[in-house]
Design an enzyme around this catalytic site. Structure first.
Site, mmCIF file in Angstrom:
data_model
loop_
_atom_site.group_PDB
_atom_site.id
_atom_site.type_symbol
_atom_site.label_atom_id
_atom_site.label_comp_id
_atom_site.label_asym_id
_atom_site.label_seq_id
_atom_site.Cartn_x
_atom_site.Cartn_y
_atom_site.Cartn_z
ATOM 1 N N PRO A 114 41.112 39.229 49.794
ATOM 2 C CA PRO A 114 41.180 39.634 48.281
ATOM 3 C C PRO A 114 41.547 40.898 47.736
ATOM 4 O O PRO A 114 41.999 40.866 46.819
ATOM 5 C CB PRO A 114 39.622 39.380 48.052
ATOM 6 C CG PRO A 114 39.101 39.890 49.298
ATOM 7 C CD PRO A 114 39.758 39.246 50.494
ATOM 8 N N CYS A 115 41.489 41.778 48.714
ATOM 9 C CA CYS A 115 42.042 43.242 48.320
ATOM 10 C C CYS A 115 43.368 43.887 48.234
ATOM 11 O O CYS A 115 44.028 44.066 47.344
ATOM 12 C CB CYS A 115 41.252 44.258 49.039
ATOM 13 S SG CYS A 115 39.216 44.208 48.879
ATOM 14 N N PHE A 116 44.261 43.221 49.173
ATOM 15 C CA PHE A 116 45.352 43.661 49.373
ATOM 16 C C PHE A 116 46.454 43.099 48.323
ATOM 17 O O PHE A 116 46.786 43.861 47.487
ATOM 18 C CB PHE A 116 46.060 43.345 50.703
ATOM 19 C CG PHE A 116 45.617 44.171 51.923
ATOM 20 C CD1 PHE A 116 45.117 45.458 51.682
ATOM 21 C CD2 PHE A 116 45.616 43.649 53.143
ATOM 22 C CE1 PHE A 116 44.447 46.389 52.808
ATOM 23 C CE2 PHE A 116 45.397 44.737 54.470
ATOM 24 C CZ PHE A 116 44.787 45.923 53.862
ATOM 25 N N ASP A 119 45.117 44.516 44.790
ATOM 26 C CA ASP A 119 45.332 45.818 44.549
ATOM 27 C C ASP A 119 46.839 46.336 44.311
ATOM 28 O O ASP A 119 47.230 47.333 43.743
ATOM 29 C CB ASP A 119 44.805 46.771 45.647
ATOM 30 C CG ASP A 119 43.206 46.863 45.639
ATOM 31 O OD1 ASP A 119 42.669 46.431 44.458
ATOM 32 O OD2 ASP A 119 42.479 47.443 46.408
#
Length: 159
Positions: A114-116, A119
């Site tokens: 979810p983050c890479f 972001d």
């Protein structure tokens, strides 16, 4: 107060973001001792930032890591196209440079989670909103998306 970054039980770093009214009043030694000691198994380096800088730091770290992963994947693609090219050997040699290091410098199908991706795109969007062209973030996203097609082609070749 909001903790940004440094997820997991053994984070490398943690940025603590505080509303501006608390930001100037909170003594830094108090924060890691009372907050982090209860949430992680190690005591990482802590940086106390205002909300804006903490959020920029968080998306910037992930954008940088995704760029490093995408660089390794692009290098892997180049090595694969060269006779006697070996991405693992080249990446191992590059990783020995103290300015680069081995962490996240491995070719892989693509980065995910979810983050890479989120972001990296948030970094690019922020830059765009400010009238800045985030060429590296855009290229990183393109390389990552291409990895899926590359993996499918490699599977077809093996079939």
């Amino acid at each position: 107060m909001r903790c940004i970054g440094g997820t997991g039980t053994f984070p490398d770093k943690t940025s603590l973001a505080m509303a501006s009214a608390w930001y100037s009043k909170c003594p830094p030694p108090m924060v890691p001792t009372k907050v982090l000691a209860k949430t992680v198994k190690n005591l990482p380096e802590v940086t106390i930032l205002n909300l804006v800088n903490a959020e920029i730091a968080k998306i910037s770290v992930n954008a940088y890591v995704t760029m490093k992963i995408s660089f390794a994947n692009q290098l892997s693609e180049i090595c694969q196209a060269l006779p006697f090219g070996d991405a693992d050997e080249v990446l191992s040699a590059i990783a020995k440079d103290s300015r680069i290091g081995a962490k996240y410098l491995h070719s892989a199908p693509a980065f995910g989670g979810p983050c890479f991706p989120r972001d990296n795109r948030a970094f690019s969007k922020l830059a765009s909103d400010l009238g800045i062209d985030a060429t590296l973030s855009k290229g990183t996203d393109q390389i990552n998306l291409r990895q899926v097609d590359r993996l499918i082609e490699q599977i077809k070749e093996l079939s």
